[in-house]
Design an enzyme around this catalytic site. Structure first.
Site, PDB file in Angstrom:
ATOM      1  N   GLY A  26       1.607  -4.104  11.397  1.00 41.37           N
ATOM      2  CA  GLY A  26       1.882  -3.080  10.408  1.00 41.37           C
ATOM      3  C   GLY A  26       1.597  -1.690  10.939  1.00 41.37           C
ATOM      4  O   GLY A  26       1.268  -0.793  10.172  1.00 41.37           O
TER       5      GLY A  26
ATOM      6  N   SER B 296       0.830  -1.209   0.000  1.00 44.23           N
ATOM      7  CA  SER B 296       0.000   0.000   0.000  1.00 44.23           C
ATOM      8  C   SER B 296       0.863   1.258   0.000  1.00 44.23           C
ATOM      9  O   SER B 296       0.539   2.244  -0.662  1.00 44.23           O
ATOM     10  CB  SER B 296      -0.907   0.023   1.241  1.00 44.23           C
ATOM     11  OG  SER B 296      -1.816  -1.044   1.219  1.00 44.23           O
TER      12      SER B 296
ATOM     13  N   LYS C 246       0.160  -9.899   8.166  1.00 46.29           N
ATOM     14  CA  LYS C 246       0.548  -8.549   8.562  1.00 46.29           C
ATOM     15  C   LYS C 246      -0.738  -7.868   9.007  1.00 46.29           C
ATOM     16  O   LYS C 246      -1.615  -7.600   8.191  1.00 46.29           O
ATOM     17  CB  LYS C 246       1.144  -7.773   7.389  1.00 46.29           C
ATOM     18  CG  LYS C 246       1.420  -6.314   7.737  1.00 46.29           C
ATOM     19  CD  LYS C 246       1.598  -5.428   6.521  1.00 46.29           C
ATOM     20  CE  LYS C 246       1.805  -3.985   6.952  1.00 46.29           C
ATOM     21  NZ  LYS C 246       1.839  -3.051   5.802  1.00 46.29           N
TER      22      LYS C 246
ATOM     23  N   SER D 101      -2.415  -4.706  10.340  1.00 53.54           N
ATOM     24  CA  SER D 101      -2.119  -3.273  10.418  1.00 53.54           C
ATOM     25  C   SER D 101      -3.152  -2.475  11.177  1.00 53.54           C
ATOM     26  O   SER D 101      -3.086  -1.247  11.200  1.00 53.54           O
ATOM     27  CB  SER D 101      -1.989  -2.703   8.998  1.00 53.54           C
ATOM     28  OG  SER D 101      -0.873  -3.264   8.348  1.00 53.54           O
TER      29      SER D 101
END
Lengths: 294, 294, 294, 294
Positions: free
Chosen positions: D190, D45, D165, D167
């Site tokens: 994350g 991202s 991950k 986030s």
């Protein structure tokens, strides 16, 4: 005033008619008195405060003050939507010997009260008129309003606003508040599933619904924190994880009261529309609390 | 009981000390009595019910019943979080001559109360014990809970649950409820900005905060609907759009009370933390109400 | 350019290998060509645009342009997160004869793109470089971003931004936009469950996933609007309510494609993770479309 | 494969025309190669993957593989909405020597993809066909979808799904996943603002946008964790708190790239509608990074 350690927001015992049940309150407090709990919050969210009349709150404060051991700090949950009623309740609690008032964020008119300015105005107006110190109480999962860390930092400057109970479970916010508030302002948390990491980053204590049913396990986490026993702290946090989830997020107060019943406290019924658990929910709770005693 | 037409959930007048202001309530009601309003809801959200004690509600119901014209239908806002307190208030209102109770969805313990089953249990338990019919009141923008259309359809089978005030502004849900509820169950709306399309799809009436300040304009929309004057209905809807937005979503009750002051009603102060408008907000409201008289 | 009437955002046919299925696209378009649909949107959300490569979109635009009847207006769904790629796709569509581009709000970086300024910047930058006019496309239920009415009003001043497709179903916003945009800017809606009231308050047309499967019913609503037949319009709106809900909010594109299969169009499979319906879901859809033919 | 330590999801350098800027990518990687970073995620991202064409991603993977030091683990961000395109990109990355693929949750059709079953189907289908292991990537603040801990636990049974991950910054969920996943499944986080407590409760590493600009500070936190230096870990966490907030939640990638520029990396412009910072924002970032070097 030091607010450190573990506080249960005590459950309110009702009899089968839904009336306040004084002898059971006494039973619970006498049992908790023998633990290392730091004190009690009377008439918080877990005490079904939104189901109680003002007169019932006064009675509960009176009784709890009578039965609590002398070494337990007494806090009263006094938050209402209006400044006026919050102040009135707070000062009643003060007269009865309560040392601080836990005041939730006003939230009904969300379009207005989700603005920082409204929260500042509310807490300053309450604190100005309150005869005892104020602990801000933030539980966005119930109220739909999340007081921002910056607002808490501003409020920490008020001489009569001394602490926050942050129940969101948001660690980033907890750390931000600890960094930004006035020295001496105390950050407590209200989420058992994140107790250990919250203490690790600097929270000074916790107000935990879960502590009603199994105080020893969370006191153990607190002691592990005090003695810097990192393995024990994390281990116990993981042991309580599922149980804490069940009696808060998943099954709420009916779940908590059932766990209290399992562990030798009086839980009993809630006021409707909080409703009895299904047999399956009971089994889940029994399983989760098997090794978590009262 | 026919609940058709326009009902204001009346604002509660306070004096400069924050006390109930009986003579101003009388003033407002006498002025509204001369309009085509269908009736009054006393102690709804717009009446700052969450800022009032139970005793104050009883006084307001008593006074409003005294000053309301005989042809106005009287409804009481009686919803609390508990079944117990809701029933108690509802039956007090019944004794005072109120014809129905408007009961908002319980919502504080959102993890539990956002489940359809909790809403069914609550409204059935209340309706079973209430001496007057129940109108469900759904305002998710404040409560954070949105009772689903299917739950409303199920509740419409209860003989003592006769209507809903749906304040979300969600037209799809309004249409779905009208299709799915038991014949005779009445769907009213609580959102002035969508009044006209709501009536067009079958809502039988509306409970509108806005109607406190400028009843004629919304009565005009109601009349346009009755007489099938589609141009006038849409035209008036567009005329009130901005004003309705300002005194609800944007500025809430302080905005509404200021508009009441502008239009010859007594608005006056709110209870804190609802706080006075800025001069700029006042100017916006003056501008929007220039051609919308009381 | 007049965008009035009903447009399906056409479903993209895939074969059993998941490849574009040209002959079935032709079949569908030839069948739709015989209806009163105003035109087609190719590669919108319902066309599974987020599942397509750029190259596949070009092929679909090419084929649809070949098979569409001459009287059908062609629009291309060209929105991507970047200005750059959106412009590139838009101008490719322009070269192929598309008359306008439907561009969804960028939304991935929500913390930034939920600000009005980012939306203004995006749409102005796209419109400045686009060789055909732009229709803003707002679907907050998917994107998590809701472009505010004020931003749309500002964008309506741009000479190359000519319309919005508002898919939220929010009637208050539809009315506000109609009041506040520059004269000539066209407000269309994208929610079949609120089609009739949207037309009643001034929407000039609609882009409806539902129209893929049962175009006649929504064209009937459009005609009822044009001829001011209020009974028929509301009646047909109520007839399609449940079916429209099933093939959008409840079962999405897999539901819509199944309804297409039922009604003589080619629906076929979706690309994963859009997955086939359960037998129960199929039965629900069969039931709802029993009297809604293609 | 061990995914422990700190990974930056590397920013994608663009020149003033918005084209990929190969020499600056080389510059950044050569500088990062000298740190203790564990590896790189290319096209996540933070790499503006949603602004890149498939062809650009292939070029970036190729270049990054060329410039990365041999001891750095290479991961590719390959998640798209469709299984098909995700698999294609993943296997392209595999051919180029990437060791694992980071795949974000599909999210566009939220009504469907917020269901656990859709996430299970997607990740299983991708993992079945992928030639390298899959790391689930959950960032609900962007996607609006939050894959539940139970789904992650189920997916951890798949032999080719090896890590997540997470986030969200939600510590309770991180702990729950660590308790419930199959042994060997790796939980990374994350969110730089909660790095320290996440490591304390058992996260094995982190993928941090912030690490692009100031890797030494987060590597220091990682080392404090490895060496059980609790004071240093918490101290450094508090030192980075505000800076991390500014270059993620508040100012996003434009903020991060500016901080990179300050610290000797090439940040440069973003693709629109990500837009340049205001002078005030720049000053805030300069202030926050004063003592946080590259």
């Amino acid at each position: 005033m030091k607010l450190q350690g573990i506080f249960p927001p005590i459950a309110t015992p009702f009899d089968s008619e839904g009336e306040l049940y004084r002898t059971k309150l006494r039973h619970n407090l006498e049992k908790w008195n023998q633990t290392g709990l730091a004190g009690y919050v009377v008439c918080g969210s877990t005490g079904e405060s939104v189901m109680l009349t003002a007169e019932e709150k006064l009675r509960l404060w009176d009784w709890a003050a009578e039965y609590a051991a002398a070494d337990k700090l007494l806090l009263a949950g006094t938050g209402m939507e209006s400044v006026r009623e919050t102040v009135w309740l707070t000062n009643k609690a003060a007269e009865m010997g309560y040392k601080a008032a836990m005041v939730r964020t006003p939230h009904y008119y969300k379009n207005l009260f989700s603005r920082k300015e409204a929260q500042l105005l509310f807490f300053r107006a309450v604190a100005d008129q309150a005869k005892i110190p104020i602990m801000i109480y933030n539980w966005p999962q119930a109220t739909g309003v999340d007081i921002p860390a910056e607002a808490v930092a501003e409020l920490s400057e008020h001489p009569n606003i001394v602490a926050i109970k942050e129940s969101s479970g948001n660690l980033e916010k907890v750390m931000q508040m600890i960094r930004e508030v006035k020295p001496g302002f105390q950050v407590l948390v209200g989420s058992a599933p994140t107790l250990w990491p919250s203490l690790q980053v600097g929270a000074v204590g916790a107000v935990l619904a879960y502590a009603n049913a199994a105080p020893y396990s969370v006191i153990t986490i607190w002691e592990a924190h005090r003695t810097r026993d990192f393995e024990a702290g994390l281990d116990w946090q993981n042991r309580i994880g599922r149980a804490a989830y069940l009696v808060t997020a998943k099954y709420g107060i009916p779940g908590l009261k059932y766990a209290m019943d399992l562990n030798g406290y009086y839980g009993g019924p809630c006021r409707l529309p909080l409703s009895p658990l299904t047999p399956e929910a009971k089994r889940e709770i029994e399983e989760a609390f098997r090794d978590l005693k009262g």
